[in-house]
Motif scaffolding. Structure first.
Motif, short mmCIF file in Angstrom:
data_model
loop_
_atom_site.label_atom_id
_atom_site.label_comp_id
_atom_site.label_asym_id
_atom_site.label_seq_id
_atom_site.Cartn_x
_atom_site.Cartn_y
_atom_site.Cartn_z
N ILE A 215 0.95 -1.41 -0.13
CA ILE A 215 0.09 -0.05 -0.12
C ILE A 215 0.90 1.34 -0.09
CG2 ILE A 215 -1.53 1.36 1.39
CD1 ILE A 215 -2.97 -1.31 2.05
N ARG A 216 1.77 1.32 0.78
CA ARG A 216 2.80 2.60 0.83
C ARG A 216 3.46 2.95 -0.54
NH1 ARG A 216 3.89 5.03 5.62
NH2 ARG A 216 4.73 6.70 4.20
N THR A 217 4.20 1.64 -1.16
CA THR A 217 4.98 1.67 -2.26
C THR A 217 4.24 2.29 -3.32
OG1 THR A 217 5.00 -0.77 -2.44
CG2 THR A 217 6.74 0.24 -1.39
N HIS A 218 3.26 1.74 -3.31
CA HIS A 218 1.94 2.25 -4.54
C HIS A 218 1.16 3.46 -4.24
CE1 HIS A 218 3.19 -2.15 -5.59
NE2 HIS A 218 3.12 -1.60 -6.85
N GLY A 219 1.41 4.09 -3.12
CA GLY A 219 0.74 5.19 -2.82
C GLY A 219 -0.69 5.10 -2.76
N LEU A 220 -1.15 3.89 -2.24
CA LEU A 220 -2.68 3.71 -2.00
C LEU A 220 -3.40 4.26 -0.87
CD1 LEU A 220 -2.82 -0.03 -3.28
CD2 LEU A 220 -2.99 1.91 -4.70
N ASP A 221 -2.52 4.79 0.14
CA ASP A 221 -3.38 5.28 1.34
C ASP A 221 -3.19 7.03 1.32
OD1 ASP A 221 -0.35 5.53 1.41
OD2 ASP A 221 -0.19 5.05 3.28
N LYS A 222 -2.47 7.37 0.37
CA LYS A 222 -2.55 8.86 0.61
C LYS A 222 -3.34 9.78 -0.35
CE LYS A 222 0.94 9.05 3.06
NZ LYS A 222 0.14 8.64 4.12
N SER A 223 -3.78 9.33 -1.48
CA SER A 223 -4.91 10.24 -2.23
C SER A 223 -5.52 9.38 -3.07
CB SER A 223 -4.08 11.36 -3.16
OG SER A 223 -2.97 10.68 -4.14
N ASP A 224 -6.58 10.18 -3.62
CA ASP A 224 -7.61 9.35 -4.50
C ASP A 224 -8.24 8.25 -3.81
OD1 ASP A 224 -7.45 11.33 -6.46
OD2 ASP A 224 -5.65 10.20 -7.32
N LEU A 225 -8.71 8.31 -2.56
CA LEU A 225 -9.36 7.35 -2.05
C LEU A 225 -10.74 8.26 -1.74
CD1 LEU A 225 -7.46 6.18 1.28
CD2 LEU A 225 -7.65 4.89 -1.03
N TYR A 226 -11.80 7.72 -2.52
CA TYR A 226 -12.92 8.05 -2.64
C TYR A 226 -14.23 7.27 -3.30
CZ TYR A 226 -12.21 9.36 -7.36
OH TYR A 226 -11.94 9.06 -8.96
N ILE A 227 -15.66 7.54 -2.98
CA ILE A 227 -16.64 6.94 -3.52
C ILE A 227 -17.36 7.96 -4.19
CG2 ILE A 227 -18.42 5.29 -2.79
CD1 ILE A 227 -17.25 4.66 -0.28
N GLY A 228 -17.68 7.74 -5.34
CA GLY A 228 -18.64 8.71 -6.23
C GLY A 228 -19.63 7.83 -6.83
N GLU A 229 -20.28 8.28 -7.79
CA GLU A 229 -21.52 7.64 -8.28
C GLU A 229 -21.11 6.37 -9.12
OE1 GLU A 229 -24.89 9.14 -8.77
OE2 GLU A 229 -24.66 11.34 -8.41
N GLY A 230 -19.91 6.32 -9.40
CA GLY A 230 -19.58 5.26 -10.19
C GLY A 230 -18.62 4.12 -9.23
N GLY A 231 -19.02 4.24 -7.94
CA GLY A 231 -18.53 3.16 -6.81
C GLY A 231 -17.26 3.93 -6.44
N PRO A 232 -16.49 2.92 -5.83
CA PRO A 232 -15.10 3.15 -4.99
C PRO A 232 -14.23 3.65 -6.50
CG PRO A 232 -15.38 0.92 -5.13
CD PRO A 232 -16.64 1.50 -5.63
N SER A 233 -13.27 4.52 -5.94
CA SER A 233 -12.09 4.96 -6.83
C SER A 233 -11.06 3.77 -6.99
CB SER A 233 -11.17 6.16 -6.39
OG SER A 233 -10.63 5.63 -5.00
N PHE A 234 -10.39 4.09 -8.10
CA PHE A 234 -9.17 3.08 -8.32
C PHE A 234 -8.51 2.57 -7.25
CE2 PHE A 234 -4.89 1.56 -9.49
CZ PHE A 234 -5.19 0.79 -10.50
N ASN A 235 -8.27 3.70 -6.48
CA ASN A 235 -7.13 3.63 -5.39
C ASN A 235 -7.68 3.09 -4.02
OD1 ASN A 235 -4.96 4.54 -6.53
ND2 ASN A 235 -4.32 5.99 -5.03
N LEU A 236 -9.15 3.15 -3.93
CA LEU A 236 -9.75 2.56 -2.67
C LEU A 236 -9.99 1.12 -3.06
CD1 LEU A 236 -11.37 2.92 -0.06
CD2 LEU A 236 -13.31 3.55 -1.24
#
Ligand SMILES: [Zn+2]
Length: 325
Positions: A215-236
């Motif tokens: 998670i840390r090396t791929h930067g999955l915890d820092k940004s672009d964690l969100y839920i929108g009309e299209g469901g969870p974001s790529f990172n989430l």
């Protein structure tokens, strides 16, 4: 300063500007900002810090014995924090982005007075166009007859007698509210930001070393964690996949980057996302009650935009909770 000068070349433009800038959340007191939901609070704090730093740089850059060429008054009589805030917010809500290289070529270096790149310009008339989340525009700085011209092209049509909108960018409502002082119900770019610590807490997850490292090396915890009309974001989605599954980095990467998640995982995260949204709903309702209480005891300070935003946010989260994606 141009607003202060009686004989300014820009006086027609300056007088066309609103005497009061749009209200943005960074104008709230520090104590009130602390009461906002996390995503709006962080955005408002950042915007307030930038405004304060800018004001302190301006004050430092004016020589102590400086007097105004038009009236002979001292700097502190000509420019105070309110005048500065007016100009700062108007520039930030109305300026367009320009390529700093082109600005340097035509105006020379501005490095000695700017802390960042010379990338903002005010365009009289153009700055009156409102933003729409459905508008598409192409912006370019072009040379025409030896002059630099900022050209906007509408990429979608507008009916006769209808207002022409432009796009300020693919912004969600928190960004629109903190940067421009408005938000759009039904904004197609809107989403709910999710914090990685909330994912772990709400879903009761503990990461082992290899999950944490991935998670840390791929930067999955820092940004672009969100839920929108299209469901969870790529990172989430990727964050949840790694957090739910104990596997090797190679396996994680091959599934995440080819978007070949197993069916049972995709079905399971609908429920996970709903739990994360319930937390948001709770926090939004709590903040809404707080600001409604504040509005009833403190009529001096206007928090109506925040109340409207939180009401809208509450309904938006409810819609996302019912979303099956
Ligand atoms: Zn003067």
């Amino acid at each position: 300063m141009e607003r202060h000068k009686k004989q300014s070349f820009w006086s027609s433009y300056v007088s066309s500007l609103p005497p009061k800038p749009p209200w943005i959340p960074s104008l709230l007191s520090v104590e009130y900002i602390e009461l906002l939901p996390a995503d709006l609070r962080l955005a408002a704090k950042k915007s307030r810090r930038l405004l304060e730093e800018s004001w302190s740089r301006i004050k430092k850059s004016i020589k102590r014995d400086w007097t105004c060429s038009c009236c002979g008054k001292r700097a502190d009589c000509v420019l105070d924090v309110n005048t500065f805030t007016w100009g700062y917010i108007l520039v930030n809500t109305r300026a367009v982005y320009v390529n700093p290289e082109i600005v340097r070529e035509s105006c020379g270096s501005c490095e000695d007075i700017l802390s960042d790149q010379p990338c903002m310009a005010l365009c009289p008339y153009l700055d009156m166009f409102n933003h729409s989340h459905t508008a598409r525009t192409r912006a370019e700085l072009i040379r025409r007859e030896g002059r630099l011209v900022y050209q906007l092209t509408a990429l979608n049509s507008t009916k006769k007698h209808q207002q022409v909108f432009i796009s300020y960018g693919a912004h969600d409502n928190v960004k629109l509210l903190t940067e421009y002082g408005f938000f759009i119900p039904g904004n197609r770019f809107d989403s709910i930001q999710i914090r990685s610590e909330d994912v772990l807490k709400v879903l009761n997850l503990n990461l082992n070393d290899s999950q944490y490292k991935f998670i840390r090396t791929h930067g999955l915890d820092k940004s672009d964690l969100y839920i929108g009309e299209g469901g969870p974001s790529f990172n989430l989605k990727a964050f949840l996949f790694v957090a739910f599954k104990d596997s090797t980095a190679k396996n994680f990467a091959s599934i995440i980057y080819s978007d070949s998640y197993p069916k049972h995982f995709l079905e399971g995260i609908v429920d996970s996302c709903r739990k994360l949204l319930y937390l948001h709903l709770e926090l939004t309702e709590k903040a809404l009650r707080t600001f409604q209480d504040l509005a009833s005891i403190d009529s001096e300070r206007d928090v109506s935009v925040i109340i409207d935003f939180l009401k809208y946010r509450r309904e938006f989260v409810k819609v996302l909770c019912d979303n099956k994606q």
